[in-house]
Scaffold this motif. Structure first.
Motif, PDB file in Angstrom:
ATOM      1  N   ASN A 154       0.823  -1.199   0.000  1.00 11.46           N
ATOM      2  CA  ASN A 154       0.000   0.000   0.000  1.00 11.46           C
ATOM      3  C   ASN A 154       0.869   1.265   0.000  1.00 11.46           C
ATOM      4  O   ASN A 154       1.387   1.667   1.031  1.00 11.46           O
ATOM      5  CB  ASN A 154      -0.882  -0.046   1.253  1.00 11.46           C
ATOM      6  CG  ASN A 154      -1.918   1.046   1.279  1.00 11.46           C
ATOM      7  OD1 ASN A 154      -1.958   1.909   0.400  1.00 11.46           O
ATOM      8  ND2 ASN A 154      -2.755   1.040   2.295  1.00 11.46           N
ATOM      9  N   MET A 155       1.050   1.839  -1.195  1.00 10.81           N
ATOM     10  CA  MET A 155       1.864   3.052  -1.302  1.00 10.81           C
ATOM     11  C   MET A 155       1.181   4.024  -2.263  1.00 10.81           C
ATOM     12  O   MET A 155       0.501   3.597  -3.185  1.00 10.81           O
ATOM     13  CB  MET A 155       3.258   2.717  -1.847  1.00 10.81           C
ATOM     14  CG  MET A 155       4.089   1.849  -0.919  1.00 10.81           C
ATOM     15  SD  MET A 155       5.686   1.454  -1.654  1.00 10.81           S
ATOM     16  CE  MET A 155       5.220   0.269  -2.921  1.00 10.81           C
ATOM     17  N   PRO A 156       1.363   5.324  -2.027  1.00 10.35           N
ATOM     18  CA  PRO A 156       0.800   6.287  -2.989  1.00 10.35           C
ATOM     19  C   PRO A 156       1.571   6.179  -4.308  1.00 10.35           C
ATOM     20  O   PRO A 156       2.633   5.560  -4.339  1.00 10.35           O
ATOM     21  CB  PRO A 156       1.051   7.635  -2.317  1.00 10.35           C
ATOM     22  CG  PRO A 156       2.218   7.424  -1.416  1.00 10.35           C
ATOM     23  CD  PRO A 156       2.141   5.987  -0.973  1.00 10.35           C
ATOM     24  N   GLY A 157       1.059   6.789  -5.332  1.00 10.62           N
ATOM     25  CA  GLY A 157       1.760   6.706  -6.617  1.00 10.62           C
ATOM     26  C   GLY A 157       1.565   5.339  -7.225  1.00 10.62           C
ATOM     27  O   GLY A 157       0.528   5.040  -7.766  1.00 10.62           O
ATOM     28  N   MET A 158       2.575   4.486  -7.100  1.00 12.90           N
ATOM     29  CA  MET A 158       2.459   3.131  -7.644  1.00 12.90           C
ATOM     30  C   MET A 158       2.513   2.123  -6.511  1.00 12.90           C
ATOM     31  O   MET A 158       3.451   2.127  -5.714  1.00 12.90           O
ATOM     32  CB  MET A 158       3.602   2.884  -8.623  1.00 12.90           C
ATOM     33  CG  MET A 158       3.485   1.593  -9.404  1.00 12.90           C
ATOM     34  SD  MET A 158       5.050   1.253 -10.261  1.00 12.90           S
ATOM     35  CE  MET A 158       4.451   0.718 -11.819  1.00 12.90           C
ATOM     36  N   ILE A 203       1.898  -4.043  -5.673  1.00 16.03           N
ATOM     37  CA  ILE A 203       1.420  -5.097  -6.585  1.00 16.03           C
ATOM     38  C   ILE A 203       1.630  -4.650  -8.035  1.00 16.03           C
ATOM     39  O   ILE A 203       2.008  -5.452  -8.894  1.00 16.03           O
ATOM     40  CB  ILE A 203      -0.064  -5.479  -6.297  1.00 16.03           C
ATOM     41  CG1 ILE A 203      -0.480  -6.756  -7.030  1.00 16.03           C
ATOM     42  CG2 ILE A 203      -1.023  -4.349  -6.634  1.00 16.03           C
ATOM     43  CD1 ILE A 203       0.062  -8.016  -6.417  1.00 16.03           C
ATOM     44  N   ASP A 204       1.441  -3.350  -8.295  1.00  8.78           N
ATOM     45  CA  ASP A 204       1.706  -2.829  -9.644  1.00  8.78           C
ATOM     46  C   ASP A 204       3.202  -2.839  -9.960  1.00  8.78           C
ATOM     47  O   ASP A 204       3.595  -3.090 -11.105  1.00  8.78           O
ATOM     48  CB  ASP A 204       1.154  -1.405  -9.797  1.00  8.78           C
ATOM     49  CG  ASP A 204      -0.351  -1.407 -10.024  1.00  8.78           C
ATOM     50  OD1 ASP A 204      -0.865  -2.450 -10.475  1.00  8.78           O
ATOM     51  OD2 ASP A 204      -1.003  -0.385  -9.750  1.00  8.78           O
ATOM     52  N   GLU A 238      -6.677  -3.802  -4.682  1.00 10.67           N
ATOM     53  CA  GLU A 238      -5.579  -3.249  -5.471  1.00 10.67           C
ATOM     54  C   GLU A 238      -4.850  -2.135  -4.738  1.00 10.67           C
ATOM     55  O   GLU A 238      -3.634  -2.141  -4.638  1.00 10.67           O
ATOM     56  CB  GLU A 238      -6.120  -2.701  -6.801  1.00 10.67           C
ATOM     57  CG  GLU A 238      -6.398  -3.765  -7.841  1.00 10.67           C
ATOM     58  CD  GLU A 238      -5.121  -4.398  -8.381  1.00 10.67           C
ATOM     59  OE1 GLU A 238      -4.110  -3.698  -8.520  1.00 10.67           O
ATOM     60  OE2 GLU A 238      -5.151  -5.614  -8.663  1.00 10.67           O
ATOM     61  N   ARG A 239      -5.621  -1.153  -4.238  1.00 12.78           N
ATOM     62  CA  ARG A 239      -5.002  -0.007  -3.553  1.00 12.78           C
ATOM     63  C   ARG A 239      -4.516  -0.401  -2.170  1.00 12.78           C
ATOM     64  O   ARG A 239      -3.616   0.222  -1.636  1.00 12.78           O
ATOM     65  CB  ARG A 239      -5.994   1.162  -3.406  1.00 12.78           C
ATOM     66  CG  ARG A 239      -6.382   1.883  -4.663  1.00 12.78           C
ATOM     67  CD  ARG A 239      -5.245   2.497  -5.430  1.00 12.78           C
ATOM     68  NE  ARG A 239      -4.323   3.281  -4.618  1.00 12.78           N
ATOM     69  CZ  ARG A 239      -3.164   3.721  -5.083  1.00 12.78           C
ATOM     70  NH1 ARG A 239      -2.780   3.442  -6.309  1.00 12.78           N
ATOM     71  NH2 ARG A 239      -2.368   4.425  -4.325  1.00 12.78           N
ATOM     72  N   GLY A 240      -5.153  -1.374  -1.574  1.00  9.99           N
ATOM     73  CA  GLY A 240      -4.773  -1.815  -0.242  1.00  9.99           C
ATOM     74  C   GLY A 240      -5.772  -1.387   0.811  1.00  9.99           C
ATOM     75  O   GLY A 240      -6.551  -0.465   0.599  1.00  9.99           O
TER      76      GLY A 240
END
Lengths: 124, 254
Positions: free
Chosen positions: A54-58, A61-62, B223-225
């Motif tokens: 869980n991180m902003p931007g990318m 998982i991406d 996806e975002r968490g």
């Protein structure tokens, strides 16, 4: 062995870097999300990736998907270290080709065990 | 209707009324009985029209306000679900910071006596060592120093490993910053959403709803968490421990 640690919280990056140093991995670099981490990986020289989800931007998982779809770095071993703990997410990460998955909070022993296991499996 | 438009129409109404009133006076002065009653009726009609249209406007506004209030059911769901969730999340944050503080203090308290002992031992040796260097030490004292050195080395070897592991514990305890930070970020998003909804409600009194932007929804997805697991809120689809993760992965052939 050069390792990239990707996490949006600098405290966690420091913790992981220190634990890695304890395990004998002195050559580490940091990035605060996938967006900054990916170009670093693509520029080459990295042997291992430790990433948060869980991180902003990318997101992590991406970043994992981007790594696996880039011919130059697609074989890079990836260890996910994250607070994300839904079954569906762990299954998804496995499907996307993660090499190990650690749920935060974790212990030094868990980190060592997972890294050992990954390299044992890769036959290094 | 804007205030300006309302003032304009009131001015127009007054002008019309004045014209009718003058004509009514004219009828009375001229003794025009036929026109008199129709003029009077006209004046009464003016009053009724204005009264009814004002009443109609008020009714419309009330109706719209009530409707819009019901539409904003988001506020209700926030009060019922999201705010209690936020409270539980913040409680969990307090618990996590408390745990981290205790873990750190425990490790510090375990290391402190060791460092005191090291100081004592080295002080003892140092004193004799200095005298030894100045050739002031008797043979008996030299033997004593030798025993102190043995103690010191044994103690150092024995305890340096535990000091290191306590330091690792302290370092790992700092993970609360990441985990609580993720939870607090989510609560901040909720507070933002509550603020937006309140502003929306306040604006409803003065402006049409179309002027007011919709609040942004917190987007939680796989996806975002979802952030760290919070007891009392997160349901059964979370794994409980690293062992569960390992079991799940090994069931997938890992």
């Amino acid at each position: 062995m050069k390792i990239l640690v990707v996490d949006d919280f600098s405290t966690m990056r420091r913790i992981i870097k220190n634990l890695l140093r304890d395990l004998g991995f002195n050559n580490t670099a940091e990035a605060d999300d996938g967006k900054t981490g990916l170009p670093m990986l693509q520029s080459g020289g990295y042997d291992f990736l430790v990433t948060d989800w869980n991180m902003p931007g990318m997101t992590g998982i991406d970043l994992l998907r981007a790594v696996r779809s880039d011919d130059k770095i697609k074989d890079l071993p990836v260890l996910m270290v994250t607070a994300e703990s839904k079954r569906d997410q762990i299954v998804l990460a496995a499907q996307e080709g993660v090499n190990g998955y650690i749920v935060k909070p974790f212990t030094a022993a868990t980190l060592k065990e997972k890294i050992d296991k990954i390299f044992e499996r890769l036959g290094k | 209707m804007t205030l300006e438009a309302r003032e304009d129409s009131e001015e127009q109404f007054k002008q019309d009324l004045l014209v009718s009133a003058r004509e009514l006076v004219k009828c009375i002065e001229e003794g025009d009985e036929n026109s008199l009653s129709s003029r009077l009726e006209e004046l009464v009609k003016y009053r009724d029209t204005e009264l009814y249209s004002e009443l109609g406007k008020l009714t419309r506004e009330l109706h719209d306000s009530l409707n819009n209030f019901q539409l904003d059911s988001k506020v209700a769901s926030m009060a019922e679900q999201d705010i209690p969730d936020a409270k539980a999340r913040l409680q969990h944050v307090i618990q996590m910071t408390e745990d981290a503080a205790n873990k750190t203090m425990n490790a510090v308290e375990a290391v402190m006596p060791v460092s005191e002992k090291l100081q004592q031992l080295s002080k003892k040796i140092n004193k004799k060592w200095k005298r030894f260097r100045s050739s002031e030490l008797s043979v008996e004292e030299f033997r004593e120093m030798s025993r102190d050195l043995d103690d010191f080395l044994a103690f150092t070897e024995e305890n340096s490993k535990s000091i290191h592991s306590h330091f690792t514990e302290i370092m790992l305890a700092q993970d609360f910053q990441d985990l609580t930070g993720q939870i607090i970020k989510r609560v901040i998003e909720l507070v933002q959403e509550v603020e937006d909804s309140l502003v929306r409600l306040i604006k409803l009194g003065g402006r049409p709803v179309s002027d007011i932007s919709k609040p942004t929804k917190i987007t939680d997805s796989d996806e975002r968490g979802h952030g760290p697991q919070v007891p009392e809120i997160d349901n059964g689809d979370r794994v409980g421990s690293q062992d569960d993760v390992d079991d799940l992965l090994s069931s997938l052939g890992f």
